[in-house]
Motif scaffolding. Structure first.
Motif, short mmCIF file in Angstrom:
data_model
loop_
_atom_site.label_atom_id
_atom_site.label_comp_id
_atom_site.label_asym_id
_atom_site.label_seq_id
_atom_site.Cartn_x
_atom_site.Cartn_y
_atom_site.Cartn_z
N GLN A 114 37.59 38.32 -16.26
CA GLN A 114 36.60 37.78 -15.45
C GLN A 114 36.23 38.50 -14.14
OE1 GLN A 114 35.13 34.53 -16.03
NE2 GLN A 114 35.60 35.48 -17.90
N ARG A 115 37.09 39.47 -13.93
CA ARG A 115 36.81 40.56 -12.68
C ARG A 115 35.80 41.57 -13.12
NH1 ARG A 115 41.27 43.17 -10.45
NH2 ARG A 115 42.83 42.92 -12.18
N ALA A 116 35.23 41.51 -14.14
CA ALA A 116 34.47 42.71 -14.52
C ALA A 116 33.25 42.99 -13.54
CB ALA A 116 33.80 42.28 -16.10
N GLY A 117 32.81 41.76 -13.04
CA GLY A 117 31.59 42.14 -11.95
C GLY A 117 31.99 42.87 -10.91
N THR A 118 33.37 42.35 -10.15
CA THR A 118 33.42 43.08 -8.92
C THR A 118 34.24 44.22 -9.46
OG1 THR A 118 35.55 41.56 -9.02
CG2 THR A 118 33.71 41.19 -7.59
N SER A 119 34.96 44.36 -10.73
CA SER A 119 35.33 45.66 -11.03
C SER A 119 34.14 46.87 -11.02
CB SER A 119 36.15 45.52 -12.26
OG SER A 119 37.23 44.69 -12.10
N ALA A 120 33.14 46.41 -11.42
CA ALA A 120 31.99 47.22 -11.81
C ALA A 120 31.49 47.69 -10.37
CB ALA A 120 30.87 46.67 -12.40
N LEU A 121 31.34 46.72 -9.61
CA LEU A 121 31.21 46.92 -8.04
C LEU A 121 32.07 48.05 -7.39
CD1 LEU A 121 29.23 46.53 -5.58
CD2 LEU A 121 30.54 44.24 -5.24
N VAL A 182 47.70 41.49 -11.86
CA VAL A 182 48.77 40.63 -12.33
C VAL A 182 48.20 39.81 -13.60
CG1 VAL A 182 50.00 38.76 -11.54
CG2 VAL A 182 48.84 40.34 -9.64
N ASP A 183 49.14 40.14 -14.67
CA ASP A 183 48.82 39.71 -15.86
C ASP A 183 49.17 37.95 -15.99
OD1 ASP A 183 48.19 39.55 -18.58
OD2 ASP A 183 50.23 40.14 -19.37
N PHE A 184 48.51 37.32 -15.18
CA PHE A 184 48.75 35.99 -15.17
C PHE A 184 47.43 35.27 -16.19
CE2 PHE A 184 47.06 31.76 -13.76
CZ PHE A 184 48.47 31.09 -13.70
N VAL A 185 47.99 34.75 -17.32
CA VAL A 185 47.19 34.57 -18.53
C VAL A 185 46.70 33.06 -18.13
CG1 VAL A 185 46.66 34.31 -20.90
CG2 VAL A 185 48.25 36.01 -19.93
N PHE A 209 45.69 30.87 -8.75
CA PHE A 209 44.80 30.82 -7.76
C PHE A 209 45.58 30.94 -6.37
CE2 PHE A 209 41.53 30.32 -10.58
CZ PHE A 209 40.31 30.72 -10.01
N THR A 210 46.28 29.80 -6.07
CA THR A 210 46.92 29.40 -4.79
C THR A 210 47.98 30.48 -4.46
OG1 THR A 210 46.87 26.90 -5.32
CG2 THR A 210 48.42 27.71 -3.56
N LYS A 211 48.55 31.30 -5.17
CA LYS A 211 49.54 32.18 -4.79
C LYS A 211 48.87 33.88 -5.03
CE LYS A 211 53.79 29.65 -6.19
NZ LYS A 211 55.08 29.51 -7.10
N ILE A 212 47.87 34.09 -5.83
CA ILE A 212 47.73 35.27 -5.91
C ILE A 212 46.45 35.45 -5.04
CG2 ILE A 212 46.45 36.99 -7.66
CD1 ILE A 212 47.88 35.63 -9.85
N VAL A 213 45.54 34.68 -4.76
CA VAL A 213 44.15 34.84 -3.96
C VAL A 213 44.57 35.36 -2.64
CG1 VAL A 213 42.22 33.85 -3.09
CG2 VAL A 213 42.72 33.45 -5.44
N GLY A 299 41.03 37.00 -11.85
CA GLY A 299 41.27 36.99 -13.31
C GLY A 299 42.12 38.09 -13.64
N GLY A 300 43.23 38.05 -14.13
CA GLY A 300 44.04 39.10 -14.40
C GLY A 300 44.52 39.83 -13.10
N GLY A 301 44.50 39.04 -12.07
CA GLY A 301 44.80 39.55 -10.85
C GLY A 301 43.80 39.09 -10.07
N CYS A 302 43.24 39.93 -8.94
CA CYS A 302 42.05 39.39 -7.96
C CYS A 302 41.77 40.59 -7.32
CB CYS A 302 43.01 38.52 -7.12
SG CYS A 302 41.71 37.70 -5.90
N ASP A 303 40.17 40.57 -7.17
CA ASP A 303 39.83 41.61 -6.36
C ASP A 303 39.18 41.01 -5.06
OD1 ASP A 303 39.65 43.60 -8.30
OD2 ASP A 303 37.65 43.03 -9.32
#
Length: 500
Positions: A114-121, A182-185, A209-213, A299-303
């Motif tokens: 789900q981070r594909a957009g920000t990862s591309a950026l 982070v491999d949080f599924v 969300f609450t812990k990783i973001v 998503g799979g971590g966080c950007d």
């Protein structure tokens, strides 16, 4: 030595015209999911049958790049999506062909998160910073299938966003950011599966969300040299709602009121594209020069990325973007149409649909610019333009030979000369509208029409051209693309005006 500033130099956006009313979803599924009746408010964006992540990305890119068909300055193309139509074919290459980009463009697919957009950026920013590219285009789009009577059917939407990254005429300077892996599924979709498998919401919210973001936000603030109190716009896509985003902002030292509307009411969550969709929406509405913006994507971590708007932002005032796309929506109440368009029901297409749709890949390659980019020919001696181009000119008074140069039709103004609404031929959305389109500067093409309601077409109407799916080869899993005409009626006039 002063480090060169890098940032966003432009934006574009695209949300499909159709907006499925959530009330229609809730009522259709009330017999099995009565709890949906309380959630049947607002609408979600719905792709037409001939739209997918690639076609939506093309439309967002055209909005970004404008009507000028000279795109030779684009040397990087980064496409993020979890719903790319091809698993083993460069999807960004299809987009590059539709946009008639130079073959030297660095085209990259970013997928599987789900981070594909920000990862591309982030990849584009790194590329420009390293000097590998000078003018990079970042695209993100998603068109996710959902099971009937699922929460995702109500929450999701279809859409795309486009951003350009460079070092000149920056509208939002990149200050810094971070990427946590982070491999949080929270959900997954295995190879060959059509639908996501989702885990329990409370676990995703409280442990994910609450812990990783907050960890990602803290790291991004440190990297950018920014205080949490300086962030004026906090962008976090989440199906848990804007209130939850406000809570996470507060927990991260950012004012709760900085949290942006998630666009749930009139769009839905557009997957890997949604962080950039929300960013484009913010840049079009409330962002002012000097405002600091944080874009967070889970998503799979966080950007987490931090930008600062500049006074160059005003140069983007004429873009359609997300605001223009949302304003041009057409309500759709036919839930069965939604299911059919997404291949969720088996329906009788008739004998006329029983034909082999194998694509001759050799012909596609040899005529790629004509088929994918709608490039015809212009006679260098007489000025006559034609599609398709050929060795011999169609000029009846002077059949010149080998005098044609490439001529791009996609951004030209055109009108309907003649048309037909055909109920007999096989169509995903009958009647099948098609006709002869004539261009103001010369040339004519027989084309399919799309994004139109029955009884609203007439000769003389202006059209705009869009890149769409022509048909599906279901036997081999291939889809063929071409250009179609969208008649400019009252229901889509806002889109056309914004695009202009």
């Amino acid at each position: 030595m002063t480090q060169q500033s890098i940032g966003l130099t432009g934006f574009g956006g695209y949300i499909p015209r159709l907006r499925l009313q959530r009330k229609s979803i809730a009522q259709a599924n009330a017999w099995v999911a009565p709890n949906f009746l309380g959630k049947g408010k607002g609408e979600r964006s719905m792709a037409n049958w001939d739209e997918d992540s690639v076609t939506m990305a093309v439309e967002a890119a055209r909005d970004l790049l404008g009507p000028d068909d000279d795109r030779s300055h684009v040397d990087g193309l980064f496409f993020g999506s979890t719903t790319m139509p091809f698993t083993d074919r460069l999807n960004a290459g299809i987009i590059a062909a539709a946009l008639t980009l130079d073959e030297k463009v660095r085209a990259v697919d970013v997928a599987s998160t789900q981070r594909a957009g920000t990862s591309a950026l982030l990849r584009a920013i790194t590329s420009v910073k390293a000097g590998e590219t000078k003018h990079a285009v970042v695209l993100a789009a998603d068109h996710r299938k959902t099971r009937a009577a699922s929460a995702q059917e109500l929450d999701f939407g279809d859409g795309a966003a486009a951003l350009s990254v460079g070092t000149e005429n920056i509208i939002a300077k990149y200050l810094g950011g971070t990427s946590l892996t982070v491999d949080f599924v929270d959900h997954f979709r295995g190879t060959g599966e059509e639908f996501d498998y989702n885990w329990e919401e409370r676990w995703i919210r409280d442990e994910g969300f609450t812990k990783i973001v907050p960890r990602a936000v803290k790291a991004a603030l440190e990297d950018s040299g920014t205080n949490g109190s300086d962030i004026k716009h906090f962008i976090l896509p989440t199906t848990f709602g804007t209130k939850f985003a406000e809570q996470l902002a507060k927990a991260s030292g950012i004012a709760p009121e900085a949290a942006r509307d998630t666009l749930a009411a009139n769009c839905g969550e557009t997957g890997a594209a949604h962080s950039l969709v929300m960013l484009v929406h913010a840049l079009q509405t409330d962002v002012k020069p000097g405002d600091k913006i944080m874009v967070v994507n889970f998503g799979g971590g966080c950007d987490a990325l931090v930008f600062e708007a500049t006074d160059k932002l005003a140069t983007q005032a004429g873009k359609r973007g997300i605001v223009g796309s949302l304003a041009a929506g057409h309500p759709e109440t036919n839930y069965m149409k939604f299911l059919t368009f997404n291949g969720l029901v088996e329906w009788e297409k008739g004998m006329r649909a029983e034909q082999d749709k194998k694509t001759a890949l050799t012909t596609l390659y040899r005529n790629e610019d004509m088929i994918m980019g709608l490039v015809g020919g212009r006679c260098t001696e007489t000025g006559v333009v034609q599609f398709p181009r050929s060795r011999i000119s169609v000029n009846p008074n002077n059949h010149t030979v080998d005098t044609q140069e490439p001529y791009k039709f996609a951004e030209r103004k055109a009108k309907i000369l003649s048309w037909s609404a055909d109920f007999l031929s096989a169509s995903m959305n009958p009647p099948n509208h098609y006709g002869m389109v004539v261009f103001d500067e010369g040339g004519r093409i027989m084309m399919d029409f799309t994004d139109i309601e029955q009884g609203t077409v007439d000769s003389g109407m202006e059209v705009r051209l869009v890149f769409r799916i022509k048909d599906f080869d279901e036997v081999r899993g291939f889809r063929r693309y071409f250009w179609k005409a969208v008649p400019i009626t009252n229901s889509n006039a806002k889109t056309s005006q914004a695009a202009e």
